[in-house]
Enzyme design. Structure first.
Site, PDB file in Angstrom:
ATOM      1  N   TYR A 119       1.182  -1.196   0.092  1.00 48.76           N
ATOM      2  CA  TYR A 119      -0.001   0.069  -0.434  1.00 48.76           C
ATOM      3  C   TYR A 119       0.968   0.935   0.313  1.00 48.76           C
ATOM      4  O   TYR A 119       0.571   2.371   0.127  1.00 48.76           O
ATOM      5  CB  TYR A 119      -1.330  -0.134   1.655  1.00 48.76           C
ATOM      6  CG  TYR A 119      -1.816  -1.017   1.179  1.00 48.76           C
ATOM      7  CD1 TYR A 119      -1.833  -1.816   0.118  1.00 48.76           C
ATOM      8  CD2 TYR A 119      -2.655  -1.626   1.730  1.00 48.76           C
ATOM      9  CE1 TYR A 119      -2.851  -2.859  -0.034  1.00 48.76           C
ATOM     10  CE2 TYR A 119      -4.468  -2.042   2.132  1.00 48.76           C
ATOM     11  CZ  TYR A 119      -4.481  -2.467   0.891  1.00 48.76           C
ATOM     12  OH  TYR A 119      -5.128  -3.614   1.507  1.00 48.76           O
ATOM     13  N   LYS A 162       3.730 -14.346   5.871  1.00 54.96           N
ATOM     14  CA  LYS A 162       4.271 -15.089   4.193  1.00 54.96           C
ATOM     15  C   LYS A 162       5.980 -15.564   4.231  1.00 54.96           C
ATOM     16  O   LYS A 162       5.901 -15.426   2.660  1.00 54.96           O
ATOM     17  CB  LYS A 162       3.377 -14.896   2.742  1.00 54.96           C
ATOM     18  CG  LYS A 162       3.273 -15.608   2.165  1.00 54.96           C
ATOM     19  CD  LYS A 162       2.609 -17.124   2.306  1.00 54.96           C
ATOM     20  CE  LYS A 162       2.463 -18.338   1.085  1.00 54.96           C
ATOM     21  NZ  LYS A 162       1.427 -19.896   2.183  1.00 54.96           N
ATOM     22  N   ASP A 194      -1.857 -17.450   4.787  1.00 60.58           N
ATOM     23  CA  ASP A 194      -2.772 -18.598   3.832  1.00 60.58           C
ATOM     24  C   ASP A 194      -3.051 -19.522   5.433  1.00 60.58           C
ATOM     25  O   ASP A 194      -4.804 -20.134   5.055  1.00 60.58           O
ATOM     26  CB  ASP A 194      -1.970 -18.922   2.765  1.00 60.58           C
ATOM     27  CG  ASP A 194      -0.878 -19.821   2.998  1.00 60.58           C
ATOM     28  OD1 ASP A 194      -0.716 -19.322   4.268  1.00 60.58           O
ATOM     29  OD2 ASP A 194      -0.422 -20.538   2.041  1.00 60.58           O
ATOM     30  N   ASP A 218      -5.427  -6.195   6.701  1.00 62.03           N
ATOM     31  CA  ASP A 218      -6.898  -5.672   6.146  1.00 62.03           C
ATOM     32  C   ASP A 218      -7.472  -7.304   5.367  1.00 62.03           C
ATOM     33  O   ASP A 218      -8.663  -6.916   5.695  1.00 62.03           O
ATOM     34  CB  ASP A 218      -6.471  -4.604   4.833  1.00 62.03           C
ATOM     35  CG  ASP A 218      -7.778  -4.213   3.850  1.00 62.03           C
ATOM     36  OD1 ASP A 218      -8.394  -4.439   4.534  1.00 62.03           O
ATOM     37  OD2 ASP A 218      -7.407  -3.313   2.848  1.00 62.03           O
ATOM     38  N   ASP A 222     -11.417  -8.676   7.049  1.00 60.52           N
ATOM     39  CA  ASP A 222     -11.605  -8.793   7.196  1.00 60.52           C
ATOM     40  C   ASP A 222     -13.087 -10.032   6.958  1.00 60.52           C
ATOM     41  O   ASP A 222     -14.239 -10.454   7.112  1.00 60.52           O
ATOM     42  CB  ASP A 222     -12.714  -8.122   5.333  1.00 60.52           C
ATOM     43  CG  ASP A 222     -11.994  -6.921   5.265  1.00 60.52           C
ATOM     44  OD1 ASP A 222     -12.199  -5.811   6.073  1.00 60.52           O
ATOM     45  OD2 ASP A 222     -12.088  -5.825   3.663  1.00 60.52           O
TER      46      ASP A 222
END
Length: 321
Positions: A119, A162, A194, A218, A222
């Site tokens: 970002y 990751k 993951d 983010d 969610d």
């Protein structure tokens, strides 16, 4: 001294839920509210989704309450986070009594790095066939997040990453966070992001506080929202060294904007976080308990199976206060 709270309703349902939260803040404390504009509507009128006056208002305020921005979201929220010097995004995802949650045992707080990662804005279109995105990870930003994490969760936390694939960037992030945790004798457990996405829905009670890079925080928060009843229940705080910005996670919700049925809970819970940030812990607890009481007993907006309006739920929260 009266604290100054900048108020930005923004677009969509932000215009409906932010006034409810302002009424709640006004009911429990004495604040000086300064209203400012940002988002699609002001961009259409002026050509600028974030006027310089709004940026300065946020930078000068003691705290900011923000609703949502639509298509111009990236042009609004990223600079606003910069305006308050935010280095961590705090996103609690909790199931509340009375809400039909998929996993009612869920109670997780995400501490998301808030300044870099994918970002950070380094994208390029190199040809008709090729675009690139540069991911930025620094030791200093990762350590700053970790210092916040060890104070926030001294009993320990998970580190989601990751690093098995993104060895340089997520590897740097993981190593920096782990070093700080070790220096403070705070226990950690690593989890690949993951694998976390699989484990969280299966066993949400195994997670409490999760420290993660920007994009992962983010997306994974969610995911957690789906376990507790939806995005309409998730507040968030963008914390800086001295300033902070508070916003619901749900965005503009264009499918219901203007209908007066948006759930104000996430925005009011964000206001509770704002109160606590300013040192009004007791008032923050009062507001949170009022929201929880309304969620448990009603009235409820349609997203939670009820037929109440945004204002009706707001009046009920004020009534509990």
């Amino acid at each position: 001294m009266t604290e100054t709270v900048a108020v930005i309703e923004g677009d969509g349902v932000g215009r409906e839920v932010v006034p409810v939260a302002v009424d709640v803040l006004d009911a429990v404390g004495e604040f000086s509210f300064v209203h400012a504009e940002a988002g699609d509507a002001v961009a259409e009128r002026t050509g600028d989704p974030l006027p310089s006056a709004t940026y300065e208002t946020v930078a000068d305020a003691d705290a900011t309450l923000f609703g949502a921005a639509g298509e111009t979201a990236a042009d609004v929220i990223l600079p606003l986070r910069e305006a308050v010097g935010s280095f961590v995004n705090v996103r609690p995802a909790r199931a509340y009594p009375g809400v039909d949650a998929l996993r009612p045992e869920t109670d997780v707080v995400f501490l998301r790095e808030n300044t870099e990662g994918v970002y950070s804005g380094h994208e390029d279109r190199l040809s008709d066939d090729l675009s690139t995105l540069t991911r930025v990870t620094t030791t200093s930003a990762s350590e700053r997040l970790a210092e916040f994490a060890v104070e926030f969760a001294p009993e320990g936390f998970h580190i989601a990453h990751k690093a098995n694939v993104m060895r340089e960037t997520d590897g740097r992030f993981r190593d920096a966070v782990q070093r700080v945790a070790d220096a403070h004798d705070v226990a950690t457990e690593e989890v690949l992001m993951d694998a976390f996405a699989t484990r969280l829905p299966l066993d949400p009670a195994s997670f409490d506080v999760v420290v993660c890079p920007n994009l992962a925080g983010d997306v994974l928060s969610d995911l957690a929202a789906g376990l507790v009843g939806g995005l309409g229940l998730l507040p968030s705080a963008n914390i800086g060294p001295e300033n902070a910005l508070f916003e619901p996670v749900h965005g503009t919700a264009p499918d219901i904007a203007g209908e007066g049925i948006a759930n104000p809970a996430a925005t009011v819970l964000s206001a509770a976080m704002l109160l606590e940030h300013l040192g009004y812990d007791e008032d923050g607890t009062r507001v949170r308990e009022a929201v929880e009481s309304v969620l448990a007993d009603g009235p409820r907006t349609p997203d939670l199976g009820g037929d109440a309006s945004t204002g009706g739920v707001g009046d009920a929260i004020l009534g509990r206060l």
